[in-house]
Design an enzyme around this catalytic site. Structure first.
Site, PDB file in Angstrom:
ATOM      1  N   SER A 126       0.433 -13.942 -10.297  1.00 37.91           N
ATOM      2  CA  SER A 126       0.128 -12.916 -11.299  1.00 37.91           C
ATOM      3  C   SER A 126      -0.807 -11.813 -10.819  1.00 37.91           C
ATOM      4  O   SER A 126      -1.121 -10.899 -11.582  1.00 37.91           O
ATOM      5  CB  SER A 126      -0.452 -13.568 -12.560  1.00 37.91           C
ATOM      6  OG  SER A 126       0.583 -14.183 -13.300  1.00 37.91           O
TER       7      SER A 126
ATOM      8  N   LYS B 260       0.444  -8.322 -11.324  1.00 41.22           N
ATOM      9  CA  LYS B 260       0.180  -7.546 -12.539  1.00 41.22           C
ATOM     10  C   LYS B 260      -0.828  -6.417 -12.292  1.00 41.22           C
ATOM     11  O   LYS B 260      -0.842  -5.425 -13.024  1.00 41.22           O
ATOM     12  CB  LYS B 260      -0.312  -8.469 -13.652  1.00 41.22           C
ATOM     13  CG  LYS B 260       0.734  -9.466 -14.141  1.00 41.22           C
ATOM     14  CD  LYS B 260       0.193 -10.322 -15.270  1.00 41.22           C
ATOM     15  CE  LYS B 260       1.245 -11.237 -15.845  1.00 41.22           C
ATOM     16  NZ  LYS B 260       1.566 -12.397 -14.997  1.00 41.22           N
TER      17      LYS B 260
ATOM     18  N   SER C 274      -2.670 -12.879 -18.946  1.00 40.10           N
ATOM     19  CA  SER C 274      -1.629 -12.906 -17.921  1.00 40.10           C
ATOM     20  C   SER C 274      -0.243 -13.065 -18.548  1.00 40.10           C
ATOM     21  O   SER C 274       0.504 -13.993 -18.242  1.00 40.10           O
ATOM     22  CB  SER C 274      -1.889 -14.038 -16.915  1.00 40.10           C
ATOM     23  OG  SER C 274      -1.269 -13.745 -15.677  1.00 40.10           O
TER      24      SER C 274
END
Length: 491
Positions: A86, A89, A332
């Site tokens: 993640s 992101k 997330s």
């Protein structure tokens, strides 16, 4: 008089030389101290990496930069491409802010193709989604109220869902099949719904609570929807037994299966499960809301594009992107990540697809100084095991974004270590308390990552990216990352 002036001048010159010399010495001492601190950090981190048995056979990528000038202060395999999980992101958020802007909103429209007279709409009613991942059941209730307020009690026509703002591909290219029924693997549609303000669009909340021994546990699904069927074969076991419950969604269907045992007197089990084809899920909620407002229709429920001549009866706008970023980054949220990718593709290229959206992401990252030729980007969330990014490129991005007009919104969205509130501490709320760290976490099978900003004990702000790949257990990652951050911060 001349002698006195000459003596005074010489004295002044000596003082000036002494001051300059002292200043130079101070600067030399300061530079020497800085070099020594860097050498100490390098030695400590390298020693830790070598001595940590859980890193044996794993790949450890680290990059540390000065936040003030971008100078690279330390790296360990910094140019090696690694799976970011993640941490991807961080790239998606930066590109979205650059392309869409902090004030970008997602709209949902109610359209008609007929006329309203004496409480009757003669024609079809369209619900057109434009990617809003924050639509709640209460929003569908509000849509129905707005239709009622416009004078419609009966619709002589069809109720039509329009999700054509994005393409028909629902799952990102590398999503593994076992992730499909969990909230982090939700399908992406331009018309979808979220069960709560975490905004895990395309999911329902399933709660399983024990009853007395030998009886089936209670099961509730929220929001209430006819779109989901529950097959419950689970049994409540004796209080001393261990919980052994399995929740799944049948592939290609909206049937949830609940199997196994749950001990009597134990806590309720709560899971977020995805639906198959979220457009139909949103339409089911919309139908319920229409019925609750006493609005009926004579036609069918369909899926089709609204014709160009359809008139907008009501338009709903989401919160701005600057606010959407908070649950996106703090919690997330994978679904929001992929929606943003498709939205960028739609806005820039007129096509809401992963292919066109990721083209936009790479273009924007290049503008921010990243070497996109060294990256492999397959999605917006990082759930892909094929996405690859070097730690040095992530730290480079984190330095570059500081000069952007939207940086405050970007920084605000990052989890703050040790802050208990979910929308403040996010995924770092139980880690590194009082350490003055803002960073993005990342976890997929065998991978744990952490990238962000830290203030050292001497007051210097540093940027770091820690990427651990090929771990035997990704749950070991956070403890290792926290130790490395502690070594960075101690400088």
């Amino acid at each position: 008089m001349t002698v006195k002036n000459y003596s005074f001048g010489m004295l002044f010159l000596f003082l000036l030389i002494f001051m300059i010399g002292s200043g130079a010495t101070d600067r030399n001492n300061e530079a020497a101290n800085t070099i020594e601190e860097r050498n100490t950090m390098t030695k400590q981190i390298e020693s830790f990496i070598k001595s940590e048995p859980k890193l044996n056979g794993a790949i450890t990528g680290i990059s540390v930069r000065s936040a003030s000038n971008g100078e690279k202060l330390y790296e360990h395999m910094g140019d090696v491409r690694l799976r970011p999980a993640s941490n991807m992101k961080l790239l998606t958020a930066a590109a979205a802010l650059a392309v869409l802007g902090e004030n970008h909103t997602f709209s949902t429209e109610i359209l008609t193709t007929g006329s309203i007279k004496s409480g009757t709409l003669t024609g079809d009613l369209f619900l057109k989604g434009k990617g809003d991942p924050t639509l709640l059941p209460s929003d569908f209730d509000n849509f129905a109220k707005k239709i009622k307020e416009s004078g419609v009690n009966v619709i002589k026509g069809d109720i039509v869902a329009d999700d054509t703002w994005y393409d028909e591909v629902r799952l990102s290219p590398d999503l593994i099949w076992s992730d499909e029924h969990w909230y982090y693997g939700a399908q992406i549609s331009a018309l979808t719904a979220s069960p709560d303000t975490d905004f895990d669009a395309g999911t329902v909340i399933v709660e399983v609570g024990p009853r007395s021994k030998g009886k089936k546990p209670d099961v509730t699904v929220s929001p209430k929807t006819n779109y989901i069927e529950v097959k419950n074969t689970a049994i409540t076991s004796e209080p001393s037994a261990e919980e052994d419950l399995t929740l799944k969604r049948v592939h290609g269907e909206n049937t949830l299966t609940i199997e196994g045992t749950i001990p009597a007197g134990s806590a309720v089990i709560k899971e977020w499960m995805t639906v198959w084809e979220p457009t139909g899920y949103a339409m089911d909620l919309f139908q319920q809301s229409l019925k609750e407002e006493g609005i009926s229709w004579t036609g069918k429920v369909k899926m089709n594009a609204a014709p160009s001549e359809a008139e907008v009866l009501y338009s709903h706008e989401s919160m701005p992107l600057s606010e959407v970023l908070v649950p996106f980054m703090k919690l997330s949220n994978n679904t929001i990540a992929e929606v943003l990718v498709k939205e960028m593709g739609k806005v820039v290229h007129g096509e809401g697809s992963w292919e066109k959206g990721l083209e936009v992401v790479e273009t924007e990252l290049t503008k921010m100084g990243m070497n996109t030729g060294s990256l492999m980007i397959r999605d917006g969330s990082g759930i892909s095991h094929a996405t690859l990014i070097p730690p040095n490129e992530i730290s480079k991005l984190l330095y570059a974004v500081q000069s952007q007009s939207w940086y405050d919104s970007y920084l605000h969205s990052l989890p703050i270590a040790g802050k208990a509130d979910r929308m403040t501490g996010g995924t770092l709320r139980s880690r590194m308390e009082d350490k003055n760290i803002q960073a993005k976490t990342g976890t997929i099978y065998g991978v744990s990552t952490l990238s962000g900003m830290v203030e050292t004990e001497s007051g210097e702000k540093l940027i770091f990216s820690i990427m651990l790949n090929n771990l035997l257990d990704e749950e070991d990652g956070p403890e290792i990352e926290d130790k490395i951050v502690e070594l960075i911060q101690s400088q």
